[in-house]
Design an enzyme around this catalytic site. Structure first.
Site, PDB file in Angstrom:
ATOM      1  N   ARG A  38      34.654 -46.568  44.103  1.00 17.36           N
ATOM      2  CA  ARG A  38      33.983 -47.857  44.323  1.00 17.36           C
ATOM      3  C   ARG A  38      33.565 -47.980  45.786  1.00 17.36           C
ATOM      4  O   ARG A  38      34.402 -48.130  46.674  1.00 17.36           O
ATOM      5  CB  ARG A  38      34.900 -49.023  43.940  1.00 17.36           C
ATOM      6  N   SER A 106      31.972 -54.358  32.760  1.00 18.07           N
ATOM      7  CA  SER A 106      32.843 -55.476  33.118  1.00 18.07           C
ATOM      8  C   SER A 106      32.580 -56.669  32.206  1.00 18.07           C
ATOM      9  O   SER A 106      31.430 -56.930  31.830  1.00 18.07           O
ATOM     10  CB  SER A 106      32.597 -55.909  34.566  1.00 18.07           C
ATOM     11  N   LYS A 135      38.520 -59.691  45.228  1.00 26.47           N
ATOM     12  CA  LYS A 135      37.280 -60.308  44.740  1.00 26.47           C
ATOM     13  C   LYS A 135      37.524 -61.799  44.491  1.00 26.47           C
ATOM     14  O   LYS A 135      37.592 -62.256  43.341  1.00 26.47           O
ATOM     15  CB  LYS A 135      36.807 -59.628  43.450  1.00 26.47           C
TER      16      LYS A 135
END
Length: 205
Positions: A38, A106, A135
């Site tokens: 990521r 997601s 997040k």
């Protein structure tokens, strides 16, 4: 249905003193057998070099290698798959580019999970289960939302978002494939020990 590893879904980081390669190595040594690279900020050429290095590590451990968001990077390095957010390339288009590669999507609501399965996703990254330090803007699916989602889809589900060690047993009872954990590992005093504890807790549960 593709055979996806159970347990700890490892996500690489470039923070807390780690880079993507060192964080991947830590997760693999602890027993994770699926790793997501990521990276949000680097130029494509730099991402390709990093992704290749992480892929080589995964290959040496017999682990699945996933690239987050970037279908182009996944294609360039011949990754095992890609993970797509709701704002990324649709799964149907990613499938045309990547062929039989693994495609994860997601979902922050049960309905998004249903739509992901319908679009041809191989697995769902469901969350955020709890408010996530990495997040904070992420919509919270919650435990009840996860329970509903797992009842509505047949493809594997990995839970993500604010997950701590004490949550693993409960979340596994919903029939999920694994848990994705970042801050509870890398922000801890002993990240290697923390990662190993998640792997062991999943095996015990």
């Amino acid at each position: 249905m593709k055979n996806l590893p159970e347990g700890l879904y490892g996500i690489t980081v470039r923070s807390w003193g780690f880079d993507h390669v060192s964080s991947a190595e830590l997760l693999l040594k602890a027993g994770a057998r699926i790793i997501q690279y990521r990276e949000k900020k680097l130029e494509a050429r730099d991402m390709i070099n990093e992704a290749r290095a992480v892929k080589e590590l995964c290959s040496s451990y017999g682990a699945v290698f996933i690239v987050d968001d970037r279908v182009d990077i996944a294609y360039a390095v011949e990754a095992d798959g890609v993970h797509l957010g709701q704002q990324d390339l649709p799964a149907e288009i990613a499938r045309k580019i990547l062929g039989d590669a693994i495609i994860g999507v997601s979902a922050s609501t049960p309905q998004e999970g249903v739509e992901a399965e319908r679009s041809g996703a191989d697995y769902i990254g469901a969350g955020s289960i709890f408010p996530s330090p990495t997040k904070p803007e992420e919509r919270v699916l919650g435990v009840e939302g996860l329970r509903q989602l797992t009842k509505l889809v047949k493809i594997p589900v990995y839970a993500i978002g604010g997950i701590k060690l004490e949550h693993v047993r409960m979340l596994k009872s919903f029939g999920i494939r694994g848990v994705a954990v970042i801050s509870a590992i890398f922000a801890s005093e002993d990240p290697q020990k923390a990662a190993r504890q998640f792997v062991e807790e999943w095996s015990r549960s």
